[in-house]
Design an enzyme around this catalytic site. Structure first.
Site, PDB file in Angstrom:
ATOM      1  N   HIS A  25      -6.152  32.575 -62.953  1.00 59.49           N
ATOM      2  CA  HIS A  25      -6.748  31.400 -63.616  1.00 59.49           C
ATOM      3  C   HIS A  25      -8.271  31.502 -63.615  1.00 59.49           C
ATOM      4  CE1 HIS A  25      -2.955  29.185 -62.038  1.00 59.49           C
ATOM      5  NE2 HIS A  25      -2.809  29.299 -63.348  1.00 59.49           N
ATOM      6  N   LYS A  49       7.769  21.333 -64.691  1.00 61.47           N
ATOM      7  CA  LYS A  49       8.638  22.329 -64.054  1.00 61.47           C
ATOM      8  C   LYS A  49       9.251  21.817 -62.756  1.00 61.47           C
ATOM      9  CE  LYS A  49       5.268  25.315 -64.680  1.00 61.47           C
ATOM     10  NZ  LYS A  49       4.400  26.494 -64.660  1.00 61.47           N
ATOM     11  N   ARG A 101      -0.005  36.800 -69.729  1.00 63.70           N
ATOM     12  CA  ARG A 101       0.229  37.940 -68.860  1.00 63.70           C
ATOM     13  C   ARG A 101       1.235  38.906 -69.485  1.00 63.70           C
ATOM     14  NH1 ARG A 101       1.896  34.228 -63.979  1.00 63.70           N
ATOM     15  NH2 ARG A 101       2.888  33.364 -65.818  1.00 63.70           N
ATOM     16  N   SER A 138       1.127  31.197 -59.612  1.00 66.95           N
ATOM     17  CA  SER A 138       0.994  30.210 -58.533  1.00 66.95           C
ATOM     18  C   SER A 138       2.249  30.215 -57.659  1.00 66.95           C
ATOM     19  CB  SER A 138       0.789  28.806 -59.112  1.00 66.95           C
ATOM     20  OG  SER A 138      -0.402  28.743 -59.842  1.00 66.95           O
TER      21      SER A 138
HETATM   22  O1  PNS Z   1       0.269  25.936 -65.663  1.00 62.27           O
HETATM   23  P1  PNS Z   1       1.413  25.578 -66.563  1.00 62.27           P
HETATM   24  O2  PNS Z   1       2.494  24.898 -65.774  1.00 62.27           O
HETATM   25  O3  PNS Z   1       1.904  26.732 -67.368  1.00 62.27           O
HETATM   26  O4  PNS Z   1       0.823  24.491 -67.605  1.00 62.27           O
HETATM   27  C1  PNS Z   1       1.666  23.926 -68.588  1.00 62.27           C
HETATM   28  C2  PNS Z   1       0.961  22.766 -69.298  1.00 62.27           C
HETATM   29  C3  PNS Z   1       0.506  21.721 -68.297  1.00 62.27           C
HETATM   30  C4  PNS Z   1      -0.242  23.303 -70.042  1.00 62.27           C
HETATM   31  C5  PNS Z   1       1.983  22.181 -70.315  1.00 62.27           C
HETATM   32  O5  PNS Z   1       3.162  21.900 -69.658  1.00 62.27           O
HETATM   33  C6  PNS Z   1       1.476  20.911 -70.983  1.00 62.27           C
HETATM   34  O6  PNS Z   1       0.630  20.972 -71.849  1.00 62.27           O
HETATM   35  N1  PNS Z   1       2.028  19.755 -70.565  1.00 62.27           N
HETATM   36  C7  PNS Z   1       1.659  18.473 -71.115  1.00 62.27           C
HETATM   37  C8  PNS Z   1       2.822  17.873 -71.911  1.00 62.27           C
HETATM   38  C9  PNS Z   1       2.820  18.370 -73.350  1.00 62.27           C
HETATM   39  O7  PNS Z   1       1.864  18.239 -74.076  1.00 62.27           O
HETATM   40  N2  PNS Z   1       3.976  18.956 -73.742  1.00 62.27           N
HETATM   41  C10 PNS Z   1       4.171  19.469 -75.070  1.00 62.27           C
HETATM   42  C11 PNS Z   1       3.686  20.876 -75.241  1.00 62.27           C
HETATM   43  S1  PNS Z   1       4.485  21.514 -76.644  1.00 62.27           S
END
Ligand code: PNS
Length: 171
Positions: A25, A49, A101, A138
């Protein structure tokens, strides 16, 4: 890209769970900070998640300390709940940054990027992960650490310290 058409004046958002921040990150944050005028690291309040190990405040503090230690003056840390697209619009952000990645990341991120652009008109820029960090996540960092492995190379110092404190508090 921005109102005056310049990438250098664009405001980028780098969203994620950051549970916790890793060197992967950090690498994306540093590279984005060199390209864009300002980078907003946006921590999602409730990751879809699973329940995060670190509280929202802990996750934000680890990022703020790591960004400070890296001397990045144009990076801010914030949080958001709900749809990223709504937050992006409310903050007048120009571009979403995501690290990639593996091909598997690309498959997920591609549809997310298209949905976010459809909802907000804001595009996503993908940044290929530095090969040094391409295997770090993570969840893997947490697993290795709590099973007694060494993760010093994979997380910033501020994260390592917080992880040690967390391990003590869970004993
Ligand atoms: O670090 P991560 O868990 O890969 O981050 C994922 C994240 C937080 C970027 C993604 O889950 C997100 O944008 N969540 C907010 C909810 C949202 O907008 N969902 C629709 C995306 S299509």
């Amino acid at each position: 890209m921005t109102n005056n058409g310049s990438v250098r004046h664009a405001i980028a958002i780098y969203p994620g769970s950051f549970d916790p921040l890793t060197m992967g990150h950090m690498d994306v944050i540093e590279r984005a900070a060199a390209i864009f005028q300002r980078v907003l690291v946006a921590v999602v309040v409730n990751p879809q998640k699973r329940e995060p190990l670190f509280t929202l405040e802990e996750r934000k503090r680890m990022i703020a300390a790591s960004v400070h230690d890296a001397g990045l003056g144009n990076v801010d840390v914030t949080d958001f709940r709900g749809l990223l697209a709504d937050f992006v619009r409310a903050q007048n952000v120009d571009v979403i940054v995501k690290g990639l990645r593996f091909v598997s990341d690309f498959e997920n991120e591609m549809s997310t990027a298209l949905m976010n652009r459809s909802l907000s008109s804001v595009d996503t820029v993908f940044m290929p992960s530095d090969p040094r960090y391409s295997f770090i996540s993570s969840s893997m960092v947490k697993e290795v650490f709590f099973l007694g492995g060494t993760i010093d190379e994979y997380v910033p110092l501020a994260v390592l310290r917080t992880m040690r404190d967390k391990r003590e508090s869970l004993r």
